[in-house]
Design an enzyme around this catalytic site. Structure first.
Site, PDB file in Angstrom:
ATOM      1  N   HIS A   1       0.835  -1.208   0.000  1.00 55.60           N
ATOM      2  CA  HIS A   1       0.000   0.000   0.000  1.00 55.60           C
ATOM      3  C   HIS A   1       0.873   1.263   0.000  1.00 55.60           C
ATOM      4  CE1 HIS A   1      -3.946   1.939   0.897  1.00 55.60           C
ATOM      5  NE2 HIS A   1      -3.134   2.898   1.318  1.00 55.60           N
ATOM      6  N   GLU A   2       1.796   1.347   0.948  1.00 54.35           N
ATOM      7  CA  GLU A   2       2.629   2.557   1.045  1.00 54.35           C
ATOM      8  C   GLU A   2       3.577   2.675  -0.156  1.00 54.35           C
ATOM      9  OE1 GLU A   2       1.881   4.807   3.147  1.00 54.35           O
ATOM     10  OE2 GLU A   2       0.460   3.502   4.184  1.00 54.35           O
TER      11      GLU A   2
ATOM     12  N   HIS B   1       1.669   4.220  -3.059  1.00 56.50           N
ATOM     13  CA  HIS B   1       1.624   5.689  -2.953  1.00 56.50           C
ATOM     14  C   HIS B   1       2.957   6.292  -3.415  1.00 56.50           C
ATOM     15  CE1 HIS B   1      -2.197   5.919  -0.955  1.00 56.50           C
ATOM     16  NE2 HIS B   1      -1.801   5.490   0.225  1.00 56.50           N
TER      17      HIS B   1
ATOM     18  N   ASP C   1      -8.187   6.945   1.834  1.00 49.64           N
ATOM     19  CA  ASP C   1      -7.714   7.407   0.518  1.00 49.64           C
ATOM     20  C   ASP C   1      -8.892   7.680  -0.414  1.00 49.64           C
ATOM     21  OD1 ASP C   1      -5.066   7.093   1.295  1.00 49.64           O
ATOM     22  OD2 ASP C   1      -4.938   5.051   0.518  1.00 49.64           O
TER      23      ASP C   1
END
Lengths: 236, 236, 236, 236, 236, 236
Positions: C35-36, C39, C111
């Protein structure tokens, strides 16, 4: 000495208010008698419904007459059959007036409100209508103003229309069922009315004398109901 | 001396209220037993769901019976598979009643409310429905009256209709899945019910004795789900 | 002696809360890492976006991981390109999970909420959608209850539907762009994840070692976007 | 000595306010006279309606004239025939102005409001319209603000449209009926107006002298009414 | 000694807040310069608009730059031509950015809000749109909460859609007009920007030196506008 | 000595506020003069309307000019003809500006609001539009917040659309009538304006000198009006 009847009277006074003396003309008494007999006869003839305890045309509180049903034992789950039977009994009053006196009056207002509310819950909370298993937020159990407002109506206009159609269809089917039931038992309806006009109050035993024993396993005449699934017919 | 069972009882009393003694007839007990066994069996057979800790038909607080699931470890992200499994378990109670007793009752109200709420969040907050990645303002976390009012509903009627259709479709698909799962495991359902009616409470070990070990890697019978994307089938 | 790192830590503690020790299993750590990294990688590869300052999978406050972006200098006007890049970065987290782990989870809720809000403002306040230059009353800046109520929604259902379609289309286009970007840079995504799982925190310099220097003038792969005008493609 | 007339005057003063002296020109007096005579004549000629007690064009309180009807005895159920007759009487005032003076004025506002309200209740609460037996939540009897708000409108736009159509159709049918009734009794209308302009007040006995005895069993000219069921025609 | 300039400065400080020192990069300064020059040039070239008093890119209060217009004398009635000119000037800022820098930014938010509000009033209060002379209740002047709520929206969804279409069409027509005006005066726009970037503030006299005398009787290039009637073209 | 003029002045001061000295340019004075003369001339030429008492372009309170009409005697019922005439007079101001100066301004805002309100009441309360005799709940007379909220809008969207169409059609027909009336009396309009610009105030006698005696029985040029029934034409 305190007899059983004294307890009955005391309970009635608490539940229904003191008996009122009101001057009702013969026509109004006849309307009330047919209305209450309609409730009672539908309950007697529908196996799934609660047994009838008493019918009266003595006005009490707001009511011009009362048909009391007492469930045989505590119930924790209400089946669809039971709920439909309950709506049938509610509609029995007005339908009896219509069949016997060819008149419809404002007297059934409360019955219609209750029947509509029950039908709405069946469809919107208990997964028994064309919304399937979707359960809409209940307006009734939210205590805070702000919360209620936002909860208000989080479903679409299309869903609102489906609910209205379901309610109308369900009530129409029940009314048609009750109409046939009362029409094919017209003589028994008239007999109950005759006794009720004379005695003013009838209990379960007297009802049984007039109508014969209640058949709890017999089938009520089924009606096709497209909204509600086929199981309904079996139990009515 | 304090045994493990004493801790269990203490926790139950806090979480669920004191055990209530209510007089339930055999029919109502049977309904409750099938309802709870339905929850438990669906959870047992669906790999993605939380493990079953205990099933009971001893009434506690508002509940007539309880199926407790305890997640194996803390979870921080819930996958779509997990969420669908959770809805399946919720619908297991009512579907078991329907399959075994050919009856639907008001007893599943809370299950339907929870399942609808979860389905709604999947579609409107977690990008798992036909709205795509659009996330609608949550009504639940805004503390102030004025703010809630204006937030109320800033999406269109067309979007509201899409949400309702998605919820209905998702629940229908889950119900169909659960119906097939319970039907093809009807004998196991009846076995759990028999033990539950006798013992009143079953824990995970007894369940395992009746049903055999839980297969966490096995595939549940998949169902096509047009609203939700193909990954779903794999995990069920 | 106070090192630069001490300042960094102090700032993080204020902005993000104290680092939390939570027991996360390997699967959850992997989800957070993808996930990170999603981004971070989208931000790295999109010229119009703010530079990445740090990526971490150490949980802080509510967050399980954080990707910090720091604008190079104060900005007073945000261009459409910048806004679209920002939405792309927001969607990068969930899309990375989907591509690498074939799973979508509830972890992207915030998000999606932020991306939807930004898309809505582009369309309803900044003249960047199919409403043209019509700017709708903002619900967010009106302080008084009464005023907000009447302001509430003074546009038509047709306009509300247009807004919803625009938001959905804009987010879908961004997601498609991000999906292509991450898919064609799958090896780099995996590299960032590997380092992040080992080091738990990566700063801009480490990112540059893994990914090479950020190309601020290069073109990102453009996507046709019918709602938004052609200028978009150039900057992405 | 206190005569019967003194009691009458005292009751009028309480119910309607003190008689007012207002300067009305001949044209306005004529309008009021036709308006009140219209109410009175429709009531006289419609068997199901309450008997006319008094007609006056002496202004009292807000009213420029009054037609008093007194029910023969207390009524507990209102039949559909009675309700339709009541609406007919309400519409008689305006229709008389229209027929005799070829003018419509603002003077019938209150009559229209009352007739609309009664028609709405017939359709939405008493099962006498195209909603069938569905009874909508009454706005009038809910005491608490919060509750009222959520109750507000729980039916669909489609149902709202049906209600409006029903009300319009019902009022149109009643107006057509009243128009025919007054047109075919135009001479009697003019006679009542002549006496009323001279005497200012007419009681039931004078009305009977002018119009002959009221025929309570005769049939009023029926009109087809598609919204309302066929029983209507019989009683009018 | 107090010079005229001191008064000017004092007025500015009261009206716009103290001049702020903010570090703006060259790109942002260029955006602001084109934005303000766009406002000023459209005002200069549109005979019906108020004269330009001063243009500045010195940030004050919330604003990054200001174009001040001062009406020549008190006005009591605003003509449609004046209102359209005012909207044109409002849109001049954003359109200049778009034409010269091929960028659209969030900086025009307030201009769009004001232009939309003015267009809405033209259509809903001043009989200048496709609603004809129907004037809708103004939300802005009702002081009491309860009253505002019921007033809220007493027009139909169809009317709401007409209003939205009118506003969009009116703004689109104005934007097209402004786009053509600025494109065919691109060199003058660039000249104003150059001086403004160097001097930071320009008053009317400097503007006149750059642009030549304002032609108050000349015709602006007309555009067909189907919503608004033909008179518009003449004055622009 | 107190002359009649002193009373007039005193009444004006109370009703309209003190006369204000405002600096109006010639163009604005001309607009106001045509506006007031338009009101006055339509009233003079429409038999059903109230007689004109005075016209002035001396600003008082909020108003830049005033046309005073005084009903000949107290009126208790307002006929449809009177109401239509009243709307015609209201629209006379703006239409005169449009015809003579080829301009429409914001100055008619209050006239449009009043005309719309009156048209709405004709349609929704007085049975003079396409809703027939259905009278909608008035928002204006309900004093309590809670009650108003639930009353808010109990009619359907379809009915709301009918009302809007009726209002627009009625106002359009009146405007067309007024346009023809003023166009065919253009010279008289100009004469009134000339005198008004010179004298600033004209009373009924001066008007009569300019326009000749008011013909109360003459026919105004009728216009077909499909919404409103044929009687209208006769009286205008």
């Amino acid at each position: 000495m305190v007899a059983m009847q004294d307890f009955e009277d005391a309970i009635d006074r608490v539940l229904l208010g003191a008996a009122r003396t009101i001057l009702m003309n013969d026509h109004d008494r006849q309307i009330v008698a047919y209305h209450e007999s309609g409730h009672a006869l539908v309950a007697w003839l529908t196996p799934a419904s609660d047994p009838v305890h008493k019918v009266t045309i003595i006005p009490r509180g707001q009511a011009l007459g009362v048909t009391e049903q007492v469930p045989g034992e505590d119930q924790y789950n209400y089946s669809r059959d039971y709920l439909l039977a309950r709506i049938s009994v509610m509609l029995g009053g007005r339908t009896a007036e219509e069949i016997a006196l060819n008149e419809i009056t404002t007297g059934a207002e409360n019955d219609l409100v209750q029947a509509t509310r029950l039908a709405r819950r069946m469809i919107t909370r208990w997964g028994m209508g064309s919304l399937g298993l979707m359960a809409l937020a209940s307006d009734e159990q939210q205590p805070f103003l702000g919360y209620e407002l936002t909860q208000g109506r989080d479903y679409s206009e299309a869903t609102a229309a489906k609910i209205d159609q379901d309610i109308q269809q369900l009530l129409e089917n029940r009314q048609e069922f009750v109409r046939q039931l009362l029409s094919s038992n017209r003589d028994r309806l008239d007999q109950v009315v005759q006794v009720l006009l004379k005695e003013e109050t009838i209990d379960e035993k007297v009802l049984e004398k007039i109508l014969g024993p209640r058949q709890l396993d017999g089938e009520s005449s089924p009606l096709t109901n497209e909204v509600i699934s086929p199981e309904i017919a079996a139990a009515d």
